[in-house]
Design a protein around this motif. Structure first.
Motif, PDB file in Angstrom:
ATOM      1  N   SER A  36      65.764   9.989  29.905  1.00  0.00           N
ATOM      2  CA  SER A  36      66.045  11.763  30.578  1.00  0.00           C
ATOM      3  C   SER A  36      65.158  12.014  31.839  1.00  0.00           C
ATOM      4  O   SER A  36      64.928  13.041  32.155  1.00  0.00           O
ATOM      5  N   ASP A  38      63.051  12.210  34.197  1.00  0.00           N
ATOM      6  CA  ASP A  38      62.789  12.446  36.068  1.00  0.00           C
ATOM      7  C   ASP A  38      61.506  12.618  36.435  1.00  0.00           C
ATOM      8  O   ASP A  38      61.162  13.721  36.786  1.00  0.00           O
ATOM      9  N   CYS A  39      61.084  11.464  37.765  1.00  0.00           N
ATOM     10  CA  CYS A  39      59.919  12.065  38.354  1.00  0.00           C
ATOM     11  C   CYS A  39      59.781  12.833  39.738  1.00  0.00           C
ATOM     12  O   CYS A  39      58.854  12.753  39.772  1.00  0.00           O
ATOM     13  N   ASN A  40      61.702  12.790  39.723  1.00  0.00           N
ATOM     14  CA  ASN A  40      61.745  13.238  41.397  1.00  0.00           C
ATOM     15  C   ASN A  40      61.223  15.012  41.333  1.00  0.00           C
ATOM     16  O   ASN A  40      61.631  15.606  40.643  1.00  0.00           O
TER      17      ASN A  40
END
Length: 97
Positions: A36, A38-40
């Motif tokens: 789950s 999210d590196c964006n």
């Protein structure tokens, strides 16, 4: 003496299954947490926060840390599940000899 040996093997198998049953929910929770992430960084920064570096730098840092956590996940789970299974198989072979 053979009956005691069979009981011992069954008891060890039950203990192994109980250990796996206790560790599987922990592993699944850890896996779901890693999936789950999210590196964006699409959310804008609030006006109060101090900007340290670019968003590309933070995305790269997040990706590196996420990769490190995946390595830890696979390494720790491999050791936990593999070691107990190898110990069980080794004891089974030792008892047969």
């Amino acid at each position: 003496m053979i009956r005691q040996n069979k009981r011992s093997i069954k008891l060890r198998l039950i203990i192994l299954i109980a250990i796996y049953a206790a560790l599987i929910p922990f592993s699944l929770a850890w896996y779901n947490t890693l999936v789950s992430i999210d590196c964006n960084l699409t959310q804008p920064l609030s006006s109060n926060s101090v900007k340290v570096g670019s968003s590309e730098e933070r995305t790269q840092n997040c990706g590196q840390q996420l990769s490190f956590h995946w390595i830890k996940f696979y390494g720790i789970n491999g050791v936990i599940y593999g070691a107990s299974l190898i110990a069980f198989v080794a004891n089974m072979r030792k008892n047969k000899i």
